[in-house]
Design a protein around this motif. Sequence first.
Motif, PDB file in Angstrom:
ATOM      1  N   ASP A 182       0.822  -1.213   0.000  1.00 40.26           N
ATOM      2  CA  ASP A 182       0.000   0.000   0.000  1.00 40.26           C
ATOM      3  C   ASP A 182       0.858   1.265   0.000  1.00 40.26           C
ATOM      4  O   ASP A 182       0.331   2.374  -0.130  1.00 40.26           O
ATOM      5  CB  ASP A 182      -0.908   0.039   1.235  1.00 40.26           C
ATOM      6  N   SER A 183       2.155   1.095   0.177  1.00 39.52           N
ATOM      7  CA  SER A 183       3.060   2.249   0.192  1.00 39.52           C
ATOM      8  C   SER A 183       2.976   2.979  -1.138  1.00 39.52           C
ATOM      9  O   SER A 183       3.271   2.410  -2.202  1.00 39.52           O
ATOM     10  CB  SER A 183       4.499   1.802   0.464  1.00 39.52           C
ATOM     11  N   ALA A 184       2.572   4.227  -1.068  1.00 40.28           N
ATOM     12  CA  ALA A 184       2.304   5.010  -2.286  1.00 40.28           C
ATOM     13  C   ALA A 184       1.969   6.426  -1.839  1.00 40.28           C
ATOM     14  O   ALA A 184       1.888   6.726  -0.647  1.00 40.28           O
ATOM     15  CB  ALA A 184       1.132   4.420  -3.072  1.00 40.28           C
ATOM     16  N   THR A 192      -0.392  12.674   0.166  1.00 42.97           N
ATOM     17  CA  THR A 192       0.177  12.080   1.380  1.00 42.97           C
ATOM     18  C   THR A 192       1.035  10.899   0.980  1.00 42.97           C
ATOM     19  O   THR A 192       0.558   9.993   0.292  1.00 42.97           O
ATOM     20  CB  THR A 192      -0.926  11.600   2.336  1.00 42.97           C
ATOM     21  N   LEU A 193       2.296  10.942   1.374  1.00 37.33           N
ATOM     22  CA  LEU A 193       3.195   9.828   1.102  1.00 37.33           C
ATOM     23  C   LEU A 193       3.066   8.812   2.234  1.00 37.33           C
ATOM     24  O   LEU A 193       3.452   9.085   3.375  1.00 37.33           O
ATOM     25  CB  LEU A 193       4.635  10.314   0.992  1.00 37.33           C
ATOM     26  N   LEU A 194       2.494   7.663   1.922  1.00 42.00           N
ATOM     27  CA  LEU A 194       2.295   6.609   2.910  1.00 42.00           C
ATOM     28  C   LEU A 194       3.397   5.563   2.791  1.00 42.00           C
ATOM     29  O   LEU A 194       3.648   5.044   1.705  1.00 42.00           O
ATOM     30  CB  LEU A 194       0.940   5.934   2.717  1.00 42.00           C
ATOM     31  N   THR A 195       4.034   5.267   3.902  1.00 45.33           N
ATOM     32  CA  THR A 195       5.017   4.196   3.964  1.00 45.33           C
ATOM     33  C   THR A 195       4.530   3.177   4.981  1.00 45.33           C
ATOM     34  O   THR A 195       4.260   3.532   6.131  1.00 45.33           O
ATOM     35  CB  THR A 195       6.397   4.719   4.398  1.00 45.33           C
ATOM     36  N   VAL A 196       4.398   1.930   4.543  1.00 44.69           N
ATOM     37  CA  VAL A 196       3.992   0.852   5.438  1.00 44.69           C
ATOM     38  C   VAL A 196       5.207  -0.043   5.665  1.00 44.69           C
ATOM     39  O   VAL A 196       5.700  -0.681   4.730  1.00 44.69           O
ATOM     40  CB  VAL A 196       2.824   0.042   4.860  1.00 44.69           C
TER      41      VAL A 196
END
Lengths: 118, 114
Positions: A84-86, A112-116
């Motif tokens: 989901d990182s995107a 929003t930069l999401l990092t999982v």
Amino acid sequence: QQQVKQSPQSLIVQKGGISIINCAYENTAFDYFPWYQQFPGKGPALLIAIRPDVSEKKEGRFTISFNKSAKQFSLHIMDSQPGDSATYFCAASKRRGNSGGSNYKLTFGKGTLLTVNP
Amino acid sequence: NAGVTQTPKFQVLKTGQSMTLQCAQDMNHEYMSWYRQDPGMGLRLIHYSVGAGITDQGEVPNGYNVSRSTTEDFPLRLLSAAPSQTSVYFCASSRTGVGDSPLHFGNGTRLTVT
């Protein structure tokens, strides 16, 4: 004037956690609220969208919550995965003028930069 | 279906040079648009078109020209490039320009102006 405000700018979540991204809009004429997902080196792609006549829409692990009175909507990603990182963009659209024709304009939040993390 | 195809993928220009960013879609979509993406700025609409022969300005149109002679193609022209036009450019199309017709994006052109 920024018509769609998105927060946070970046977000780090552990695998399995819940990711929450928030957006607020100003123009009550907006009548369509999509979320787009963008992976590095690619163009954005529609993830999920909602209209203001419903308060929630769920598709798999992704849910949009919509609060018309507060002019806010949010994206919840349940059981977040590294895939989901995107970058996630909220957006809003309205029709320009009263012609009802194909002249709508989509206004995006800043992303929003999401990092999982695994 | 190739979807939305953008060329070139990368381009370096000197200040004052001109160039055309190409965009083609094979989905018979009425609506086409150009966005630029800059860090911390999100996606900003440059120009859009609701059909062949019809174009209109978006949020940041200065320094850019467009035309739509066919349904398939929507080129973006930079007449005299400036460093402020360094950005990633995305072309997008949708079946119609109304309501919940989703935008289909190309994979972008990364432009650097020195």
